[in-house]
Structures are given as C-alpha cells and as structure tokens.
Scaffold this active site. Structure first.
Site, short mmCIF file in Angstrom:
data_model
loop_
_atom_site.label_atom_id
_atom_site.label_comp_id
_atom_site.label_asym_id
_atom_site.label_seq_id
_atom_site.Cartn_x
_atom_site.Cartn_y
_atom_site.Cartn_z
N SER A 128 -23.05 9.46 -25.98
CA SER A 128 -21.91 9.38 -25.06
C SER A 128 -21.57 10.74 -24.51
O SER A 128 -21.75 11.76 -25.16
CB SER A 128 -20.69 8.80 -25.77
OG SER A 128 -19.59 8.81 -24.87
N LYS A 182 -21.90 2.60 -30.72
CA LYS A 182 -21.77 3.01 -29.31
C LYS A 182 -21.17 1.89 -28.48
O LYS A 182 -20.36 2.11 -27.58
CB LYS A 182 -23.13 3.42 -28.73
CG LYS A 182 -23.11 3.76 -27.24
CD LYS A 182 -22.33 5.02 -26.96
CE LYS A 182 -21.78 5.23 -25.56
NZ LYS A 182 -22.49 4.89 -24.40
N HIS A 185 -17.56 1.88 -29.11
CA HIS A 185 -17.04 3.05 -28.38
C HIS A 185 -16.75 2.66 -26.92
O HIS A 185 -15.69 2.96 -26.38
CB HIS A 185 -18.06 4.19 -28.44
CG HIS A 185 -17.80 5.29 -27.45
ND1 HIS A 185 -18.10 5.17 -26.11
CD2 HIS A 185 -17.27 6.54 -27.60
CE1 HIS A 185 -17.76 6.29 -25.48
NE2 HIS A 185 -17.25 7.13 -26.37
N ASN A 186 -17.69 1.98 -26.30
CA ASN A 186 -17.50 1.60 -24.90
C ASN A 186 -16.38 0.58 -24.73
O ASN A 186 -15.65 0.63 -23.76
CB ASN A 186 -18.81 1.08 -24.31
CG ASN A 186 -19.75 2.20 -23.92
OD1 ASN A 186 -19.75 3.25 -24.57
ND2 ASN A 186 -20.53 2.01 -22.89
N GLU A 189 -13.36 2.46 -24.81
CA GLU A 189 -13.29 3.17 -23.51
C GLU A 189 -12.67 2.24 -22.45
O GLU A 189 -11.81 2.67 -21.67
CB GLU A 189 -14.73 3.57 -23.13
CG GLU A 189 -14.93 4.22 -21.78
CD GLU A 189 -16.44 4.48 -21.51
OE1 GLU A 189 -17.07 5.19 -22.32
OE2 GLU A 189 -16.97 3.97 -20.50
C1 6PG Z 1 -20.45 7.11 -22.25
C2 6PG Z 1 -20.18 5.90 -21.37
C3 6PG Z 1 -21.40 5.43 -20.67
C4 6PG Z 1 -21.19 4.17 -19.84
C5 6PG Z 1 -20.29 4.33 -18.68
C6 6PG Z 1 -20.26 3.16 -17.71
O1 6PG Z 1 -20.09 7.01 -23.41
O2 6PG Z 1 -20.97 8.12 -21.76
O3 6PG Z 1 -19.70 4.88 -22.17
O4 6PG Z 1 -22.36 5.19 -21.65
O5 6PG Z 1 -22.41 3.77 -19.34
O6 6PG Z 1 -19.02 4.63 -19.10
O7 6PG Z 1 -19.86 1.96 -18.31
P1 6PG Z 1 -19.41 0.72 -17.41
O8 6PG Z 1 -20.25 0.73 -16.17
O9 6PG Z 1 -19.64 -0.50 -18.21
O10 6PG Z 1 -17.97 0.95 -17.08
#
Ligand code: 6PG
Length: 478
Positions: A128, A182, A185-186, A189
């Site tokens: 990430s 991960k 994590h997303n 996010e």
């Molecule tokens: C990271 C992010 C990354 C992810 C983008 C886009 O940890 O660097 O999570 O891996 O691909 O944030 O995610 P979406 O297109 O699903 O919003």
C-alpha cells in the site's frame, strides 16, 4: 546469477518498487514484456543503484541468485496467472514468487497451493501507498511461508516505510494472509474516505462554508487525534482551484465514486464470515449509489433535494464543527474496530494466527490509511491480544463515550436537514447495537419460529425450542 531480487512487470508500481530496492543497495534484476520499458528504467534511473536488465524471462531468471526471489507486479487477475505459468518452468525448488498486486486472497491461496506442489514458494504480498509509497517506502503485507519470509523479509523491511525505527513490514501469516489484510486495509480506506466526505458535506451544507474554508478546518483537525494521510490530502484536494474554470476543484469533478473492487471483496467476504463491518459496507454502497446517475435524476425530479442548507446559526458554528470532528473520530474508531474484527475472523477461519497489534504497527506508515491513532490500536492489542473489540479498549472506549453526544447531534442534524450520512449513522447504530443488553433480535427469532419452525433458544434453559403456533401454542424441546 548475481541479482538479489527480480521484478517483472515494470509499469509505474513495479518500476518504483525496483528503484526503491536498488536505492537500498539490492542488485535488482528487471524484466518487462516489452523491453523498451526495461531500457527506459535503466536509462533514466540506472544511477540509483544496480539494475540487471534482461530481455527474455529466461535470462531474467538466470540473472538471479538462488534461491531466487521474483516479484511479479502486474494488474491483478488472469494476467498474474499467465506470468506465473510462464515463470514456473524456469524456476527451481526453493525459489520464491512474490505477487505484489492487489490479488484476491482466495486466488493467492490457490496459487500458493499450486506452487507448493511444485516445490516453490508463493508469497501473496499486499503493498500500500500508491506510486509514491512504492518508491519512497510503502507498507508491505507479505503472506506465504515463514521460510520465504526469512529470505525476502530483510529486503522488504529495508525498503518499507519506517516509523520510530520500525519497518512497516512484517510476516502477516501463511498463504493468503497478506492479501487478506491488504483487502481489509482497502475496506477501511473506503470507510475512512466516506466518513471524510460526509464530514465535508455536513460542514459545507450546515455552515454554508466554501471548500477552501473547509480545507482550513481539516488542516486544524490534522493537528489532533485525527492526524492522518487521508485528512492531510483532503486539505490538498479541497483547497485546489481548477485552472480551467477558476472554481473549486471539488465542484468540477463528477460526483460518482468509482472502485476497482477491493472494497466490494471486503464486504463480500465479511458477509461470508458473518462479521458486521457496517461502516465499510455503507461506504461501498454509498459509492454504488453515487454511480446510479439515472436513478438519482429520477429521484431528484420526483422529490427535489431535501437539503436545508445553512442551518447552523452564526453563534453555533464552532460547536457544530467540533461535533462533526468528534463524530468523525468516533465513526472512524468504529470502522477500524470492524476492520480488525474482520481480520480476526479471517485469521480464525483460515488458521492464519494474525497478530492484530503487528498489523496496526505496519499500517502506521507508508499506507493510505496511515494515521496517528494506529499507535493507539497497536497499544490496545499489545495490552490485550485477545481484545473482544477495539471499542472497549480504554483509550477508544473513552474517545467514543466522550464523542457520543456530538455523534448523536450530528446524526440528528443530518437527518433533520436532509443530508445522507450513511457511514456516520450506521457507525452510531453499530455502537448502540453492540452495547444493548437486549436486542429486538428476540422478536426475529419468534417470527422465524412461527413461519418456519426455525426454533429458538431460551434465556432460562438449554436446548432448542419450538412453539406449536398453529396448535395449542405449547412448547416443544429438541
Ligand atoms: C493502496 C490503495 C490501492 C488501491 C486504490 C484504488 O493501499 O495503495 O488501496 O491499492 O488500488 O486505493 O482503489 P479503488 O479503485 O477500489 O478505490
């Protein structure tokens, strides 16, 4: 071969990972399907360290020290399988293939098993931090065997973000554990960003504030408990002025949030494991709602927008802003608590033995959800590795309790004034649901028993019971 580690797939993420490795003194074999990319990497950045370029995959493999470590950095999906299929015949027992793409953990489990059968190690590895993180220090979440981690861990730890001298990289657990973490994590996010967006919306509508003014409010918040990468970049996005129109940038961007699917995976898996990650789910659905342009237009035409803008009186502005801040913080605590519950559930389901404290540690830097309060999360799990919920750890319990009145006022204000705050509202509902002594779930059990004889358990006796609803309403016990 002389290279310590290799990277195949030199689009921007692979390129930056390779450069980061080279800058840290590792000799990096590099390969890309089209050789021009490999050449341009070496031409532009060859002075940053030692790159060993190869045109063919076979030469690339030959250029590596044994046991080989090959990083595959391609777009997640069938492409990953294609590269693995090409690589495997060229590798030897003990070699390690690392997938740093955003793969689904189930694919990672499948690939790990297949490669293991051939004497190879497969490491599904979450990375990430975006492009900049890959170059300057990402958060790295490797799964796979302990043996593989012993070989590649020191290299990965050297290129990861460092916080207080601790690298943001640890062996998360076997097979798919790294990609699972991960994925969560997303999901977090998604929740974090939805909460930030709701806070912005409330401030904008409630105060009638401009994006630039709201940027300053977020800048202030970033000095306190909320300090985090996402709050920091919210300041940048909200204060940005569009060069073409002179308007606030945020007003010229289409209001339909897209996704590549990792948030959806998180919610799908949470449903399977039965973990109520309501904040993450609402955030994911909020993106879907935003994308349904035709339905939104139809509803707007039918009902008009219900928003009562500028409802906050001049003398209440500071109090309202503080309420939104506290509500954001409390909701954020809920989102992370749910995410860590999800990690625990996955860990139990797949026998991964994931240490939640260590997970919090490697999210303190490098990743998109890095935040000051991850230190608090780490402390909470260090103090009690079996913690039932992050919400009840002393620091978070206090934060949520202190913020509860603000949280309620904000959710009430949002409902009264026609602002949708699905993540704020559902996090509050989660908090109130979790702490209830008796839930109306008892009624649901009764209904299920009446229409389908699905049985219920009693508060005062062991076993399963069924009431003869259509008969004399006597109770049977099984
Ligand atoms: C990271 C992010 C990354 C992810 C983008 C886009 O940890 O660097 O999570 O891996 O691909 O944030 O995610 P979406 O297109 O699903 O919003």
């Amino acid at each position: 071969g002389s290279a310590n580690i290799g990277v195949t797939g030199l689009a921007v993420m692979g390129r930056n990972l390779a450069r980061n490795l080279a800058r840290h003194g590792h000799r990096v074999a590099v390969h890309n399907r089209t050789y021009a990319r490999t050449e341009s990497l070496v031409a532009e950045h060859g002075d940053e360290g030692t790159f060993v370029p190869s045109e063919s995959l076979a030469d690339f493999v030959d250029s590596l020290q044994k046991p080989r470590v090959v990083i595959v950095m391609v777009k997640a999906g069938p492409g990953t399988d294609a590269v693995i299929d090409e690589l495997v015949p060229l590798l030897e027992e003990g070699d390690i293939v690392v997938d740093t793409g955003n793969a689904h953990f189930a694919d990672t489990r499948r690939r790990e098993e297949a490669l293991k059968a051939q004497g190879l190690h497969f490491v599904g590895c979450g990375v990430s931090g975006g492009e900049e993180g890959a170059l300057l220090g990402p958060s790295i979440m490797p799964g796979g065997s302990k043996w593989a981690y012993d070989r590649l861990g020191p290299m990965f730890e050297s290129i990861a973000a460092q916080v207080d001298g601790t690298p943001c990289c640890t062996h998360v657990g076997p097979d798919g554990a790294g990609h699972f973490v991960k994925m969560v994590h997303n999901g977090i996010e998604y929740a974090d960003m939805q909460l930030i967006a709701e806070a912005y919306d409330l401030l904008r509508q409630g105060l009638g504030a401009t994006p630039a003014e709201i940027a300053e409010i977020f800048r202030g918040w970033n000095e306190g408990d909320l300090e985090s990468f996402l709050i920091e970049i919210t300041v940048d996005v909200l204060s940005h002025v569009d060069a073409r129109t002179g308007q606030a940038f945020v007003d010229v961007v289409q209001d339909q949030a897209e996704q590549k699917g990792t948030g959806r995976w998180t919610v799908q898996n949470a449903l399977e494991l039965g973990v109520p990650i309501t904040g993450i789910a609402e955030a994911t659905f909020a993106r879907s709602l935003s994308g349904h342009a035709d339905q939104r237009l139809a509803a707007q035409q039918a009902f008009g927008s219900g928003v009562q803008a500028g409802w906050v009186a001049a003398e209440d502005r500071e109090a309202f802003t503080e309420d939104v801040r506290a509500a954001l913080y409390a909701s954020k605590v809920v989102a992370y608590a749910q995410g860590f519950d999800h990690i625990q559930a996955g860990s139990e389901e797949f026998g991964w033995d994931i240490d939640r404290g260590r997970t919090a540690t490697i999210w303190r830097g490098g990743c998109i959800i890095r935040a000051r309060f991850l230190d608090r999360i780490r402390e909470a799990y260090d103090a009690n590795p079996e913690l039932e919920s992050l919400l009840v750890a002393p620091y978070f319990a206090e934060a949520v309790q202190n913020g509860a009145d603000s949280w309620r006022r904000v959710v009430v204000a949002a409902a009264t004034n026609g602002i949708a705050t699905p993540a704020f509202s559902s996090s509050l509902a989660y908090y109130d649901g979790l702490r209830r002594d008796r839930l109306p779930a008892a009624l649901i059990q009764g209904l299920r028993d009446l229409f389908g004889a699905h049985t219920y358990r009693r508060v005062d006796a062991e076993g399963s019971f069924h009431t003869l609803w259509a008969g004399d309403k006597s109770e049977t016990n099984s």
